[in-house]
Design an enzyme around this catalytic site. Structure first.
Site, PDB file in Angstrom:
ATOM      1  N   ASP A  58       0.858  -1.178   0.000  1.00 58.76           N
ATOM      2  CA  ASP A  58       0.000   0.000   0.000  1.00 58.76           C
ATOM      3  C   ASP A  58       0.894   1.228   0.000  1.00 58.76           C
ATOM      4  O   ASP A  58       1.667   1.440   0.930  1.00 58.76           O
ATOM      5  CB  ASP A  58      -0.894  -0.025   1.253  1.00 58.76           C
ATOM      6  CG  ASP A  58      -1.759   1.227   1.338  1.00 58.76           C
ATOM      7  OD1 ASP A  58      -2.371   1.586   0.325  1.00 58.76           O
ATOM      8  OD2 ASP A  58      -1.801   1.844   2.423  1.00 58.76           O
TER       9      ASP A  58
ATOM     10  N   GLU B 198      -1.016  -1.372  -6.150  1.00 59.28           N
ATOM     11  CA  GLU B 198      -2.251  -0.787  -6.664  1.00 59.28           C
ATOM     12  C   GLU B 198      -1.929   0.164  -7.808  1.00 59.28           C
ATOM     13  O   GLU B 198      -0.844   0.731  -7.868  1.00 59.28           O
ATOM     14  CB  GLU B 198      -2.962  -0.044  -5.544  1.00 59.28           C
ATOM     15  CG  GLU B 198      -2.027   0.938  -4.881  1.00 59.28           C
ATOM     16  CD  GLU B 198      -2.560   1.503  -3.584  1.00 59.28           C
ATOM     17  OE1 GLU B 198      -3.761   1.739  -3.511  1.00 59.28           O
ATOM     18  OE2 GLU B 198      -1.750   1.715  -2.669  1.00 59.28           O
TER      19      GLU B 198
ATOM     20  N   CYS C  17     -12.848 -10.630   7.127  1.00 57.43           N
ATOM     21  CA  CYS C  17     -14.144 -11.218   6.770  1.00 57.43           C
ATOM     22  C   CYS C  17     -14.736 -10.667   5.475  1.00 57.43           C
ATOM     23  O   CYS C  17     -15.759 -11.165   4.993  1.00 57.43           O
ATOM     24  CB  CYS C  17     -15.143 -11.026   7.915  1.00 57.43           C
ATOM     25  SG  CYS C  17     -15.621  -9.305   8.124  1.00 57.43           S
TER      26      CYS C  17
ATOM     27  N   CYS D  27     -16.776  -8.706  12.399  1.00 52.74           N
ATOM     28  CA  CYS D  27     -16.037  -9.813  13.027  1.00 52.74           C
ATOM     29  C   CYS D  27     -15.140  -9.339  14.178  1.00 52.74           C
ATOM     30  O   CYS D  27     -14.428 -10.136  14.771  1.00 52.74           O
ATOM     31  CB  CYS D  27     -15.213 -10.567  11.987  1.00 52.74           C
ATOM     32  SG  CYS D  27     -13.795  -9.633  11.392  1.00 52.74           S
TER      33      CYS D  27
ATOM     34  N   ASP E  14      -3.331   0.906   7.239  1.00 56.55           N
ATOM     35  CA  ASP E  14      -2.474   0.683   6.075  1.00 56.55           C
ATOM     36  C   ASP E  14      -2.162  -0.799   5.844  1.00 56.55           C
ATOM     37  O   ASP E  14      -2.125  -1.262   4.709  1.00 56.55           O
ATOM     38  CB  ASP E  14      -1.163   1.466   6.230  1.00 56.55           C
ATOM     39  CG  ASP E  14      -1.415   2.956   6.340  1.00 56.55           C
ATOM     40  OD1 ASP E  14      -2.314   3.454   5.630  1.00 56.55           O
ATOM     41  OD2 ASP E  14      -0.734   3.627   7.144  1.00 56.55           O
TER      42      ASP E  14
HETATM   43 ZN   LIG Z   1     -14.306  -8.219   9.619  1.00 55.44          ZN
END
Ligand SMILES: [Zn+2]
Length: 386
Positions: free
Chosen positions: A185, A289, A344, A363, A370
């Site tokens: 990132d 990215e 999740c 979750c 980051d």
């Molecule tokens: Zn989660």
């Protein structure tokens, strides 16, 4: 094993005779460029429908030109061919609407250069033999052992130094596979944070940056002073006119400024080389990215443009190094990487830039902003390559 073309830049240390000779050679290339350009312009002026004289026709004209101007014989003749090729290319771009009209070259421009395609011979650890110039002292030539030199460029830039840029053909070997994968990132406070939580700092050369800023302002002030002084002098002395370039104090500031800026740029480049080499050595798959999609609206303009330059260089280096050393670079478009929970997959909504840590409402995983983004980028990339 693959054959690749690498760029190598060496410093040249010409003696006084060679310096004089170099300026003659810079001048010769410029002279041929300007002559050929003037001729092309004239032909067009006389008859807009006239056929454009191509590269080979221009090469044919070199012979009579050399007879008329014997000083051209002091040049490496391949360099004059390169001038014609570049000019033909510039016109081709113009005709295809990909560039402006080629311009005349001035002896006052900061960068002077010529490119040739003759053979350069490595004579010793710090010595090369160049066509017409003979044996010349250089910085270390150890990158050139076993390499095939395709073309060379001798240049002189605003730093007042002489350089030799070479394109060399050399062989590279795949790096051993590590079966490790990583997502990156990109940021401003840190250049990048990877999916394992490792931070790669931005490059800083505080002292040099301070010097560069200081000399930048000296440069502007002296330029202003020189402009005023020049106008006054020329107003009172009709016969011996001065030019801005005659003011040594300003010229010196210009050079010092350029040297500090070059120093910073070189150190940044070395730093990025070290980072990217480590990454390519340690990982088989690297996911980054696409920076165009990155939202940086809230950041200061200057910080953004500096970060941009580093990112661009970083990505370019990763691209070719992955290709050279048999590793894989995956570029994904970064969407919602800071919103989605990497544990999740729940989209936890937008977060302002000041929120560095958060807990997923679904979750309850605790995230560093980051690192979570880097993990999302990695997952995105792995999905893309299946
Ligand atoms: Zn989660």
């Amino acid at each position: 094993m693959t054959t690749v073309v690498k760029g190598v830049k060496l410093r040249l240390y010409p003696n006084q005779a060679q310096i004089d000779q170099l300026w003659q050679l810079f001048g010769n290339d410029r002279f041929v460029w300007n002559q050929m350009l003037a001729m092309a312009n004239k032909r067009y002026e006389n008859n807009p429908k006239s056929h454009f004289i191509g590269e080979y026709d221009m090469n044919y004209l070199l012979k009579p030109l050399k007879q008329e101007y014997p000083f051209l014989k002091s040049s490496d003749s391949t360099s004059l061919f390169v001038v014609n090729r570049n000019l033909a290319l510039a016109f081709k771009n113009l005709f295809q609407h990909q560039g402006g009209h080629p311009r005349f070259k001035s002896r006052h421009s900061a960068k002077q250069a010529y490119t040739g395609q003759s053979i350069c011979v490595v004579e010793a650890k710090r010595r090369l033999r160049l066509t017409k110039l003979g044996s010349i002292r250089t910085s270390k030539t150890n990158q050139l052992t076993d390499a095939k030199i395709k073309r060379y460029t001798v240049s002189h830039d605003a730093t007042g130094h002489y350089y030799l840029s070479l394109q060399v053909e050399t062989e590279v070997h795949d790096l051993p596979k590590t079966h490790q994968r990583v997502g990156l990132d990109m940021g401003i406070t840190n250049l990048a944070i990877d999916s394992n939580g490792v931070k790669y700092g931005t490059f800083k050369a505080k002292w040099f940056e301070k010097q560069a800023t200081c000399w930048q302002s000296k440069f502007s002030r002296r330029k202003r002073q020189a402009t005023v002084a020049m106008r006054q002098w020329n107003h009172h002395h009709k016969l011996s006119k001065l030019e801005l370039n005659d003011y040594q104090n300003w010229q010196r500031a210009k050079m010092t400024k350029a040297r500090y800026q070059a120093k910073i740029a070189n150190q940044r480049k070395d730093y990025l080389h070290k980072l990217t080499t480590d990454l390519v050595r340690n990982y088989d798959v690297i996911v980054i990215e696409d920076l165009k999609t990155k939202n940086l609206m809230h950041n200061h303009h200057l910080a953004k443009s500096i970060a941009n330059a580093s990112w661009y260089q970083f990505r370019t280096m990763l691209e070719y190094k992955c290709e050279w050393y048999g590793k894989q670079l995956v570029v994904v478009s970064a969407k919602n990487t800071s919103r989605i929970c990497s544990a999740c997959g729940h989209n936890d909504g937008a977060k302002t830039l000041d929120i560095r840590k958060w807990t997923c409402s679904e979750c309850r995983t605790h995230h560093d902003r980051d690192i979570n983004a880097a993990v999302n980028i990695l997952n995105c990339g792995l999905k893309a390559i299946g």
